[in-house]
Motif scaffolding. Sequence first.
Motif, PDB file in Angstrom:
ATOM      1  N   MET A  25      43.009  50.676  32.032  1.00  0.00           N
ATOM      2  CA  MET A  25      42.067  49.982  32.903  1.00  0.00           C
ATOM      3  C   MET A  25      40.665  50.491  32.636  1.00  0.00           C
ATOM      4  SD  MET A  25      42.968  51.881  36.533  1.00  0.00           S
ATOM      5  CE  MET A  25      41.882  50.793  37.441  1.00  0.00           C
ATOM      6  N   MET A  29      36.869  51.391  34.432  1.00  0.00           N
ATOM      7  CA  MET A  29      36.193  51.738  35.679  1.00  0.00           C
ATOM      8  C   MET A  29      34.712  51.928  35.403  1.00  0.00           C
ATOM      9  SD  MET A  29      39.192  54.354  36.850  1.00  0.00           S
ATOM     10  CE  MET A  29      39.865  54.471  35.204  1.00  0.00           C
ATOM     11  N   SER A  36      40.182  53.425  49.614  1.00  0.00           N
ATOM     12  CA  SER A  36      41.071  52.441  48.995  1.00  0.00           C
ATOM     13  C   SER A  36      40.881  51.063  49.601  1.00  0.00           C
ATOM     14  CB  SER A  36      42.529  52.872  49.150  1.00  0.00           C
ATOM     15  OG  SER A  36      42.771  54.049  48.417  1.00  0.00           O
ATOM     16  N   GLY A  64      41.658  48.027  44.735  1.00  0.00           N
ATOM     17  CA  GLY A  64      41.259  49.198  43.988  1.00  0.00           C
ATOM     18  C   GLY A  64      40.661  50.276  44.876  1.00  0.00           C
ATOM     19  N   CYS A  93      36.642  51.444  40.839  1.00  0.00           N
ATOM     20  CA  CYS A  93      37.921  51.350  40.140  1.00  0.00           C
ATOM     21  C   CYS A  93      38.638  50.094  40.631  1.00  0.00           C
ATOM     22  CB  CYS A  93      38.777  52.588  40.407  1.00  0.00           C
ATOM     23  SG  CYS A  93      37.974  54.139  39.967  1.00  0.00           S
ATOM     24  N   GLU A  94      38.626  49.068  39.824  1.00  0.00           N
ATOM     25  CA  GLU A  94      39.233  47.791  40.199  1.00  0.00           C
ATOM     26  C   GLU A  94      40.520  47.609  39.405  1.00  0.00           C
ATOM     27  OE1 GLU A  94      37.727  43.214  41.014  1.00  0.00           O
ATOM     28  OE2 GLU A  94      36.721  44.430  39.497  1.00  0.00           O
ATOM     29  N   ARG A  95      41.647  47.539  40.108  1.00  0.00           N
ATOM     30  CA  ARG A  95      42.926  47.403  39.424  1.00  0.00           C
ATOM     31  C   ARG A  95      43.018  46.062  38.702  1.00  0.00           C
ATOM     32  NH1 ARG A  95      44.645  50.185  44.043  1.00  0.00           N
ATOM     33  NH2 ARG A  95      45.094  48.274  45.179  1.00  0.00           N
ATOM     34  N   THR A 109      41.948  45.476  35.626  1.00  0.00           N
ATOM     35  CA  THR A 109      40.826  45.223  34.716  1.00  0.00           C
ATOM     36  C   THR A 109      41.103  45.918  33.396  1.00  0.00           C
ATOM     37  OG1 THR A 109      39.655  47.137  35.634  1.00  0.00           O
ATOM     38  CG2 THR A 109      39.136  44.984  36.562  1.00  0.00           C
ATOM     39  N   LEU A 143      35.654  44.277  45.826  1.00  0.00           N
ATOM     40  CA  LEU A 143      36.504  45.254  46.503  1.00  0.00           C
ATOM     41  C   LEU A 143      36.111  45.455  47.960  1.00  0.00           C
ATOM     42  CD1 LEU A 143      36.878  48.005  43.726  1.00  0.00           C
ATOM     43  CD2 LEU A 143      38.614  46.398  44.500  1.00  0.00           C
ATOM     44  N   LEU A 191      44.609  55.425  42.103  1.00  0.00           N
ATOM     45  CA  LEU A 191      44.342  54.095  41.574  1.00  0.00           C
ATOM     46  C   LEU A 191      45.453  53.089  41.774  1.00  0.00           C
ATOM     47  CD1 LEU A 191      42.747  55.287  38.202  1.00  0.00           C
ATOM     48  CD2 LEU A 191      41.602  54.760  40.357  1.00  0.00           C
ATOM     49  N   ARG A 192      46.665  53.555  42.062  1.00  0.00           N
ATOM     50  CA  ARG A 192      47.743  52.595  42.293  1.00  0.00           C
ATOM     51  C   ARG A 192      47.635  51.999  43.688  1.00  0.00           C
ATOM     52  NH1 ARG A 192      52.099  52.960  38.669  1.00  0.00           N
ATOM     53  NH2 ARG A 192      51.194  53.421  36.630  1.00  0.00           N
ATOM     54  N   GLY A 193      48.405  50.962  43.923  1.00  0.00           N
ATOM     55  CA  GLY A 193      48.311  50.223  45.175  1.00  0.00           C
ATOM     56  C   GLY A 193      49.189  50.776  46.279  1.00  0.00           C
TER      57      GLY A 193
END
Length: 490
Positions: free
Chosen positions: A173, A175, A193, A197, A214-216, A218, A239, A341-343
């Motif tokens: 990813m 950032m 959070s 992201g 930090c956009e998941r 990407t 975000l 960074l994970r959801g």
Amino acid sequence: MDAAVIVVGAGPAGLMLAGELRLGGVPVVVLDRLDRPTGESRGLGFTARTMEVFDQRGLLPRFGPIETSPVGHFGGLPVDFSVLDGAHFGAKGVPQARTEAVLTEWAVELGADIRRGWEFVGFTEHDGGVEVQVRTPAGPTALRAQYLVGCDGGRSTVRKAARFDFPGTAATMEMFLADVQGCDLRPRPIGESFPGGMVMAGPLGDGVDRIIVCERGTPPARRTTPPSFAEVADAWQRLTGESIHHGTGLWVSAFGDATRQVTQYRRGRVLIAGDAAHIHLPAGGQGLNVSVQDSVNLGWKLAAVVRGSAPPELLDTYHAERHPVGARLLMNTRAQGLLFLRGEEMQPLRDVLTELIAYDSVSRHLAGMVSGLAIQYAFGEGDHPLLGRRMPHQELVGEAGKTSTTELLHPARGVLLDLADDAELRAAAAGWADRVQIVTAVPHDADARSPLSGTAAVLIRPDGHVAWTAGEHSGPGELPAALDRWFGPA
């Protein structure tokens, strides 16, 4: 020879190494392809261990007033560093550009030759040294030295030219990191959070904020230039729902979560240090710190080998000691990346770790890991708690008056600390007096909690790590063997 050592890269690792080599009496040339420092500061401060390292070289006063904090984090989960023993917490708000300026001034004062606008192109190695090809403003030239050290960052040209293996995982990813002005952002120092992201924000003063976005989802872009501020502002708005488009991006950069480490830190007469040896997610600001500590480990050893007072095999201990440190750095930053960074699927793990961090033993373990204070090198047999660790700051009183273990390390020489006024011990070390300072002293206001309690003598390497200890009434014992191992023959 144009220099004993050529260092490529005038970042924190290269500058620290240059200063350490000069303290060891070795001529050094530092090459950097940029005409001048960028002024950009990816790092903002340094950890407790790096505070100690700078202090042991007398560098802290050069930074002026330093704000410290006992609060840190592991993957965005708060960690209380006050559970650790020691004099230092981490430094806050010191731009990397300031750190580089301090180290440049120090290295130049010591006699380092720093050549900006000199770009490393390649090298050839022969029995007596290396010949380095350089592109300069006046045209191509070549320099000769005994050793070449690559401190030229994650895209190291030295590492590539010397064909070091650099295994690991590619970035998954992209950032953004930026300093923005005129946005009046509320602080998000450990990150916040969102469904898509995470963002971080912290004030730098004068209306400037440091932000990370930090956009998941990407994928990393193949960039040849930095991203635009509009890209950063768009991602921030997606975000958070907030617009920062009215602000000004003073500088913007992109980074990823690639994780790689060279398989060996030395190949013949070429060595690698800092980000050239290891790249990782910048979690907890550890990169600059581990890089500086790589250089402090290497500098005195390389100087001793160049001077001829120690055999070339001493350089093998650089890899043996610092490669495991780099491996743990990659391990903990990958773990932090998962938490950061994970959801929502990671929330149960975050909740469990939050409960565990409430225990002092867990908090101490994590704080020691990310600060570097837990580092302990394997120095063979011995069960003294200081063996292999850095010598903590200890006030001392001797015939010459008051001093401290920190002050004794300012010249970057070994120190044999005789705490029992043992003439036999001092006689056993006399053959190394040109390389090791022999000091007879006792702890000032010592008590049972002192790290030197019950200890008759300690041998401290120039990097501050304890290489040998003696208990009360034990005499010199294996001291000559330890001196020979770390400082060469008497």
